[in-house]
Design an enzyme around this catalytic site. Structure first.
Site, PDB file in Angstrom:
ATOM      1  N   LEU A 102     -16.035  38.728 -27.157  1.00 15.45           N
ATOM      2  CA  LEU A 102     -15.096  39.848 -27.072  1.00 15.45           C
ATOM      3  C   LEU A 102     -13.704  39.269 -27.245  1.00 15.45           C
ATOM      4  O   LEU A 102     -13.352  38.316 -26.562  1.00 15.45           O
ATOM      5  CB  LEU A 102     -15.166  40.490 -25.675  1.00 15.45           C
ATOM      6  CG  LEU A 102     -16.216  41.540 -25.403  1.00 15.45           C
ATOM      7  CD1 LEU A 102     -16.178  41.927 -23.955  1.00 15.45           C
ATOM      8  CD2 LEU A 102     -15.996  42.756 -26.264  1.00 15.45           C
ATOM      9  N   ASP A 103     -12.891  39.851 -28.108  1.00 18.04           N
ATOM     10  CA  ASP A 103     -11.562  39.260 -28.267  1.00 18.04           C
ATOM     11  C   ASP A 103     -10.676  39.629 -27.091  1.00 18.04           C
ATOM     12  O   ASP A 103     -11.033  40.436 -26.249  1.00 18.04           O
ATOM     13  CB  ASP A 103     -10.944  39.667 -29.600  1.00 18.04           C
ATOM     14  CG  ASP A 103     -10.665  41.166 -29.661  1.00 18.04           C
ATOM     15  OD1 ASP A 103     -10.081  41.602 -30.672  1.00 18.04           O
ATOM     16  OD2 ASP A 103     -11.038  41.884 -28.733  1.00 18.04           O
ATOM     17  N   ALA A 104      -9.489  39.026 -27.044  1.00 21.91           N
ATOM     18  CA  ALA A 104      -8.671  39.110 -25.833  1.00 21.91           C
ATOM     19  C   ALA A 104      -8.243  40.541 -25.521  1.00 21.91           C
ATOM     20  O   ALA A 104      -8.091  40.912 -24.365  1.00 21.91           O
ATOM     21  CB  ALA A 104      -7.439  38.217 -25.970  1.00 21.91           C
TER      22      ALA A 104
END
Lengths: 333, 359
Positions: A102-104
């Site tokens: 999951l990206d930031a």
């Protein structure tokens, strides 16, 4: 030779579990945090007493120092080289693997595995499991990275957008994605084989391919805000934000994504996800136990896709055993 | 295990400067200890081929053969210590210094990761190097149980000369720090006594000048956060500039904040900015309220954010003391989760967890 309590605790950590990644935090920080808390829990297990060895020590009375004059007496002394302050903690590093990343900017369910279960995690990642997302969007602006934090590129009105328009656009998108799904499954559409696979829900891309949305619908519409629910395969979070942007364009307006939240990753739902104050070794062990017991009750086969197409009201076995609460937006009413 | 050759012992004699007694004792000990295990000859590798070839030789020197004492002493057995090792655990059992340090609670494993510290510790003699300094620490009032922690964090306190240590303690006392304060400062910031008097003086002068504090206030802050005197001054200067220019705090406000929460001076600039941004722009807390509760600047960003959003969702996010249903900032950050839910948010802990999963 008996394994120490720390090693036995490590064996109990074998399995998959999921945590809830808060938004704004890089997934590596989450992984490192979990590793630190697990190490703390493992090394806190009491170690056994120090092994002793027999040594000949000088008698306290003799102080001449001459070798011949020394009287030696046997004494059992603890071996200091096995003391934890000298050898270091029993576990200094454990491999914690992360499933689909999951990206930031996004938040949501993140699957993790410890030690040997990384092999199971690899298999899990390679199977064709779909993921559920909730996308929060807002009409009126367009930015360069499709999220509300980016640089604003365009502004427009959205008064002309109605729920009907939105639903029509979503239906069109879903149709296009279905076609892509059929195309990627590499089966001749006019064959009996294709019919059988479709009946069982096995149609879909094998391995890496372009992102495919298997389900898309609007759950909340209050201009300028709207919320979408998506089921997809092989996606990245940036692609999902781009979908929001494109929906805005299709409606002859602009839209920006305010939040991407993963509510389900394969069989792991929000209900199983551990929040930040539960990232301790004991809570993780409990979650892994739950995972093992739920694996026994449901018929979990690695080849079958574990998803539910939104237009049908059927739930596969795996989802039947997960009771959805009001926050797990993957509820099929 | 058995493959040490003759010359290793000579290496040992030159490298590890231990007491002669101990070395001879260990040799004698090994003689007595190892005799039941293997036939004592020159220590050559006892490989399988050699065992089969030397069967005749083995029968000549049986382990149970009686030998005179002089011959026993002349038999050379190398010590189990390797000439060079990456870890101190090979030397702990034979070295008096290291064993006593472990008994004091020093974490040798952590220290041996640092370059050169392990060799330095091995070369120390307990009676002449370590013991006088421990006695000195005890004299200035440091508790015995802290010795392990102090040496683990600062092993170089054992190589600092006693005159220097005494001079620095005298300097601190001349600045009117009480002896208990000095003892507590040394326990909490073990590097303190390694700095020269001039550097300590510079630091104290800097704080007094920059923050315009009275002497007793300065003593208060330094006593509570002694590592202010140890680290570099650049980040502290940056933090002060940020507070003044970016946040817009006035000088007396900064003084008040630093007096109540000295950690703000040593905090990470980026995290401090993030928290202030959340407080001032998102939660719309005015400056004077932040100054009234400076401990919010010390707490975790995610914690404040989640709790604020929960209160906002419940319609209770009201931080103005003049209006009803006021939530005080210090209770917002300091209460544990359960107390926060029941007292401030009037909801259950489960609701809070469910809400956390919707963010």
């Amino acid at each position: 030779m008996m394994a120490s309590p720390a090693v036995r605790m490590f064996w109990r950590l074998e399995g998959l579990f999921c945590v809830y990644k808060p938004p704004g935090v890089h997934w590596k920080l989450v992984r490192d945090n979990i590793e630190t808390t697990l190490l703390k829990g493992l090394n806190a297990a009491p170690s056994g007493p120090l092994p002793k060895e027999v040594r000949f020590l000088p008698d306290p009375e003799s102080d001449t120092g001459a070798t011949k004059g020394l009287t030696l007496s046997a004494a059992s002394v603890p071996v200091l080289s096995k003391h934890p302050l000298v050898t270091g903690p029993e576990f200094q590093h454990i491999k914690v693997g992360v499933g689909h990343r999951l990206d930031a900017f996004s938040s949501g369910v993140l699957v993790l595995a410890v030690g040997n279960s990384n092999k199971i995690l690899n298999n899990f990642c390679r199977t064709r499991v779909t993921r559920d997302y909730t996308l929060e969007g807002e009409f009126g602006t367009a930015t360069d990275d499709f999220s509300y934090r980016g640089k604003v590129v365009e502004r427009s009105t959205y008064g002309h957008v109605t729920q009907d328009n939105l639903d029509r656009v979503l239906a069109m998108l879903q149709g296009a994605n279905q076609k892509a799904l059929l195309m990627y499954s590499n089966v001749d559409m006019r064959s009996q084989e294709a019919y059988e696979m479709a009946a069982q829900g096995l149609l879909g891309p094998e391995g890496k391919s372009e992102p495919v949305l298997t389900g898309l619908r609007c759950v909340h519409f209050q201009p300028p805000n709207f919320t979408l629910e998506v089921q997809c395969l092989n996606e990245t979070q940036k692609y999902l934000r781009k979908v929001v942007h494109e929906i805005g364009l299709e409606l002859r307006s602009t839209a920006v994504c305010k939040g991407v939240r993963r509510t389900r990753d394969g069989p792991f739902t929000l209900q199983d996800a551990l929040t930040r104050n539960h990232w301790t070794a004991s809570d993780v062990m409990q979650a892994i136990r739950k995972y093992h017991s739920s694996k026994k009750t449901k018929k979990y086969s690695h080849t079958k896709t574990v998803d539910a197409a939104p237009e049908e009201n059927t739930m596969t076995d795996s989802q039947q055993n997960e009771t959805c609460d009001e926050t797990a937006v993957g509820v099929i009413k | 295990m058995f493959c040490y050759s003759d010359f290793t012992a000579k290496h040992l004699a030159t490298e590890a400067k231990e007491d002669k007694d101990i070395e001879e004792l260990s040799r004698a000990v090994d003689v007595a200890y190892k005799s039941p295990l293997m036939p004592i000859r020159d220590a050559v590798p006892v490989t399988e081929s050699q065992i089969s070839l030397d069967l005749d030789a083995a029968t000549e020197f049986s382990a149970l053969e009686e030998i005179s004492d002089e011959e026993a002493v002349r038999i050379f057995v190398p010590s189990a210590m390797p000439p060079a090792s990456l870890s101190l655990r090979d030397y702990v059992d034979q070295s008096e210094t290291l064993s006593k340090l472990v008994q004091l609670g020093v974490n040798l494993w952590k220290l041996e990761q640092r370059p050169n510290v392990g060799s330095m510790l091995l070369r120390l003699n307990f009676n002449t190097d370590v013991a006088p300094r421990l006695l000195f620490l005890k004299e200035i009032g440091v508790d015995d149980s802290h010795f392990g922690n102090i040496i683990t964090r600062n092993p170089f306190i054992l190589t600092e000369s006693l005159e220097n240590l005494q001079a620095r303690v005298n300097y601190l006392k001349s600045k009117k720090f009480s002896s208990e304060t000095v003892a507590s400062m040394v326990s909490r910031a073990p590097y303190l006594l390694n700095f020269s008097v001039k550097r300590l003086d510079n630091r104290l002068g800097f704080f007094q000048q920059q923050l315009n504090l009275s002497a007793s206030n300065l003593r208060n802050i330094v006593a509570r956060l002694p590592r202010l005197l140890c680290g570099s001054l650049e980040p502290i200067k940056e933090n002060l500039k940020v507070c003044e220019i970016e946040f817009g705090f006035k000088e007396n406000e900064i003084q008040h904040i630093v007096l109540s929460v000295p950690k703000v001076l040593a905090a990470n600039k980026r995290k401090l900015t993030q928290i202030f941004d959340l407080l001032h722009n998102t939660m719309e807390v005015p400056h004077h309220l932040i100054v009234k509760f400076p401990q919010v600047l010390n707490s975790k960003y995610l914690r404040i954010r989640e709790r604020h959003l929960f209160l906002e969702y419940l319609g209770k996010a009201q931080y103005d003391p003049n209006l009803p249903n006021y939530i005080s900032l210090d209770r917002l950050v300091s209460l544990p989760d359960e107390a926060f839910c029941t007292e401030l948010a009037l909801a259950t802990l489960e609701d809070f967890h469910l809400f956390q999963k919707t963010l």
